[in-house]
Design a protein around this motif. Structure first.
Motif, short mmCIF file in Angstrom:
data_model
loop_
_atom_site.label_atom_id
_atom_site.label_comp_id
_atom_site.label_asym_id
_atom_site.label_seq_id
_atom_site.Cartn_x
_atom_site.Cartn_y
_atom_site.Cartn_z
N SER A 85 0.83 -1.20 0.00
CA SER A 85 0.00 0.00 0.00
C SER A 85 0.87 1.25 0.00
N ALA A 86 1.96 1.21 0.74
CA ALA A 86 2.87 2.36 0.78
C ALA A 86 3.86 2.29 -0.38
N ALA A 87 4.51 3.40 -0.67
CA ALA A 87 5.42 3.47 -1.81
C ALA A 87 6.62 2.55 -1.66
N THR A 88 7.03 2.24 -0.44
CA THR A 88 8.22 1.41 -0.22
C THR A 88 7.89 -0.05 0.08
N ASP A 89 6.58 -0.43 0.03
CA ASP A 89 6.19 -1.81 0.33
C ASP A 89 6.54 -2.74 -0.82
N LEU A 90 6.87 -4.00 -0.49
CA LEU A 90 7.08 -5.02 -1.52
C LEU A 90 5.75 -5.45 -2.10
N VAL A 91 5.72 -5.69 -3.40
CA VAL A 91 4.48 -6.09 -4.07
C VAL A 91 4.52 -7.59 -4.33
N ARG A 92 3.46 -8.32 -3.93
CA ARG A 92 3.38 -9.75 -4.19
C ARG A 92 3.03 -9.99 -5.65
N LYS A 93 3.50 -11.12 -6.20
CA LYS A 93 3.19 -11.48 -7.60
C LYS A 93 1.68 -11.62 -7.78
N SER A 94 1.00 -12.26 -6.80
CA SER A 94 -0.44 -12.44 -6.93
C SER A 94 -1.16 -11.10 -6.96
N GLN A 95 -0.62 -10.12 -6.24
CA GLN A 95 -1.22 -8.79 -6.25
C GLN A 95 -1.06 -8.15 -7.62
N VAL A 96 0.13 -8.29 -8.22
CA VAL A 96 0.37 -7.74 -9.56
C VAL A 96 -0.51 -8.45 -10.58
N ASP A 97 -0.60 -9.80 -10.47
CA ASP A 97 -1.44 -10.56 -11.40
C ASP A 97 -2.89 -10.10 -11.33
#
Length: 327
Positions: A85-97
């Motif tokens: 949610s924040a600019a520095t958070d890691l993004v999960r692949k499932s979230q990107v998908d």
């Protein structure tokens, strides 16, 4: 008095691994707070690579700020509640998908619903998408035209006048044509065929041909013993099999003779020379004088002590290497 074992270390200066270590040797660099170990063996006891194994300089610390490099794979997938949610958070692949699943690809997209696009300016002739409004405007501007039968089919035969006076008819439109055309039998002399004699002159005769240039032929299978033509590749392979990959300095009979010292009794000479040597199977038990041999090697009384009952009196041991072995 307690014993002290120290690792190779660097207390100041440049960060990073030592330039060289022995296989399994440890070293601690206090500059980057990392312990390194020598990995691999080049055959002489030297490590082939040096890798970090401990310390905050080589691994992720639980607290504090660090820079992490390289590609990292997480063994546990973050939960859906942990989406970035924040600019520095890691993004999960499932979230990107999930985000991409609602988007159309740039190449050949398949839209659903009622997709819209900007309406091009009237008269536009390009690859820009045409909306329904653009098409309707283009049709309205074209006009109704005159498609009456009295104008385009004056004889009222159901065919446009222009088609009845066409200059050419496609082959598929001709009816009653034969499926094939049988040629009449005839013959020609060689002289009547342009270039035929020249082409024949460039060919080799079947009987005793006199080939020129660099003629080629299929290479026979190794071991073939027939009248089949032998290519240079076949000859080279046969010679190679004869010398069986012998080095260049020993691929002729003369070179073999020189290598044997031109000694026709080479085997006997070697056997006699080996007769005066110690036997490897005897493990030095056949030494004529063991005490003199130990003295010549600079070995003291410790060389004759039992492994589980070694006594060292006085002196110092410097530069010793302690090896824990392998597992």
């Amino acid at each position: 008095m307690a014993n002290t074992i120290q690792l190779k270390r660097r207390v100041s200066g440049v960060a990073g691994a030592p330039a060289a270590l022995k296989s399994g040797e440890l070293a601690h660099n206090e500059v980057d707070n990392t312990v390194y170990v020598g990995k691999g063996d080049d055959g002489s006891g030297n490590a082939t690579s040096i890798v970090p194994v401990a310390g905050s300089g080589g691994f992720i610390a639980l607290v504090g700020t660090q820079t992490v490099g390289g590609s990292k794979t997480f063994s546990l997938v973050p939960k859906s509640a942990q989406d970035a949610s924040a600019a520095t958070d890691l993004v999960r692949k499932s979230q990107v998908d999930g985000l991409l699943s609602t988007k159309a690809p740039l190449a050949s997209p398949t839209f659903t619903g009622s997709p819209t696009a900007p309406t091009a300016v009237a008269g536009t002739n390009s690859t820009q998408i045409a909306t329904t409004a653009f098409v309707n405007d283009a049709i309205a501007g074209f006009g109704a035209g005159d498609m009456s039968k009295s104008t385009y089919d004056t004889d009222n035969d159901g065919k446009v006048d222009a088609a009845e006076t066409a200059d050419a008819v496609p082959w598929s439109g001709i009816t009653g044509k034969p499926t094939s055309f049988t040629p009449s039998s005839h013959s020609h002399s060689i002289a009547q065929v342009t270039g035929l004699q020249t082409a024949l002159n460039a060919k080799a005769a079947l009987a005793s041909p006199a080939l020129t240039g660099s003629p080629t032929a299929p290479t026979a299978t190794a071991g073939t013993n027939t009248t089949q033509i032998a290519t240079t590749a076949f000859v080279a392979a046969a010679i190679g099999a004869l010398i069986d990959a012998a080095p260049g300095a020993m691929d002729t009979l003369n070179e073999l003779a020189v290598a044997l010292g031109d000694d026709p009794n080479f085997a006997t000479t070697v056997t006699n020379a080996l007769a005066g040597k110690l036997s490897a199977a005897s493990n030095l038990s056949d030494l004529p004088n063991k005490a003199t041999s130990r003295s010549n090697l600079g070995l003291g009384s410790i060389a004759t002590q039992a492994a589980n009952n070694v006594a060292i009196t006085g002196g110092a041991i410097n530069g010793i290497t302690l090896d824990g072995g392998t597992f």
